[in-house]
Design a protein around this motif. Sequence first.
Motif, PDB file in Angstrom:
ATOM      1  N   ARG A   1      44.929  -3.628  -3.664  1.00  0.00           N
ATOM      2  CA  ARG A   1      45.611  -4.554  -2.763  1.00  0.00           C
ATOM      3  C   ARG A   1      45.029  -4.397  -1.368  1.00  0.00           C
ATOM      4  NH1 ARG A   1      50.422  -7.032  -3.344  1.00  0.00           N
ATOM      5  NH2 ARG A   1      49.594  -8.031  -1.458  1.00  0.00           N
TER       6      ARG A   1
ATOM      7  N   ARG B   1      45.873   1.540  -7.064  1.00  0.00           N
ATOM      8  CA  ARG B   1      47.015   1.965  -7.877  1.00  0.00           C
ATOM      9  C   ARG B   1      46.558   2.085  -9.321  1.00  0.00           C
ATOM     10  NH1 ARG B   1      52.889   1.225  -8.042  1.00  0.00           N
ATOM     11  NH2 ARG B   1      53.600   0.760 -10.154  1.00  0.00           N
TER      12      ARG B   1
ATOM     13  N   ALA C   1      49.219   6.270  -6.758  1.00  0.00           N
ATOM     14  CA  ALA C   1      48.867   5.309  -5.711  1.00  0.00           C
ATOM     15  C   ALA C   1      48.139   6.031  -4.583  1.00  0.00           C
ATOM     16  CB  ALA C   1      50.109   4.608  -5.179  1.00  0.00           C
TER      17      ALA C   1
ATOM     18  N   LEU D   1      51.895  -1.238  -3.710  1.00  0.00           N
ATOM     19  CA  LEU D   1      51.072  -0.184  -4.303  1.00  0.00           C
ATOM     20  C   LEU D   1      51.890   1.059  -4.610  1.00  0.00           C
ATOM     21  CD1 LEU D   1      47.972  -0.515  -1.965  1.00  0.00           C
ATOM     22  CD2 LEU D   1      47.919  -0.864  -4.433  1.00  0.00           C
TER      23      LEU D   1
END
Length: 294
Positions: free
Chosen positions: A130, A142, A193, A207
């Motif tokens: 992300r 992640r 993460a 995340l």
Amino acid sequence: MLGTASQVPTRLRAHNGYFLRWDREGILLDPGEGTQRQMLHAGLAAHDLTRICVTHFHGDHSLGLAGIIQRINLDAVPHPVTAHYPASGQPFFDRLRLATAYRETVRLREEPVERDGIVAKALDFTLTARRLAHPVDTFGYRLAEPDGRRMLPDRLKAAGISGPDVSRLQRDGELNGVRLEEVSEHRPGQVFAFIMDTGMCDAVHELAKGADLLVLESTFLAQDAALAAEAGHLTAGQAGEAARRAGARHLVLTHFSQRYTDPALFEAEARAAGFTGELTIAEDLTRVTVPRRR
């Protein structure tokens, strides 16, 4: 934890570098300057690496990439190594990969990250990225296992299912009128993460959600919150709040500015923000165990 400093290393903290052992995967994250030597101190070899994940191309997160790539080739690692990094940083990746002369002996698979979404998928995990809030293109990662079922021995016994029939039930979902749900319970897959340089944004929460192990930057303390916001970083309090909102089980704070000398202050701020789970203030060459399954 190979290195836990931010932009400026100290006598006790090297530039960033993190290694995740996850079943058959050995993932090197954000290899900053000196990572190759830190791996030696940690007892890690180039052969342990299967993936490299770079969040962004600031020097403290990527200057060690040149040495790592050359070491992979020098040691003739027998398996392919995959590199994930922001696609917009391709020129920086190319310069680091070809920084000096060396003999290429290993297949390095380049898989640049262009947008949010899945960047790698295997039978036993999914790796997603992300985009974060930082002055340069930056992605957090992640790694998540698929959810599964935990078999309940007492219910299996009561249903008269044993031996090879257990595997058949897991495969088919039903056996002799007994459904899998009746003799098992939901088992969430484990989640890791990794979130480096960023201001607070939706991607941080997405995340970190439900992470069993959350490695999160906390460059600044609250007294320098304005500087953190200007530079696109988190304070320890913001990191603690994010971990609390996400329901993270174990929070690792790292990426500390050299201006602070008392690590206990980071723990105090994260706790004051309401995080009550397990908390580690990262130090170079320490090991953190992924929590057991829920």
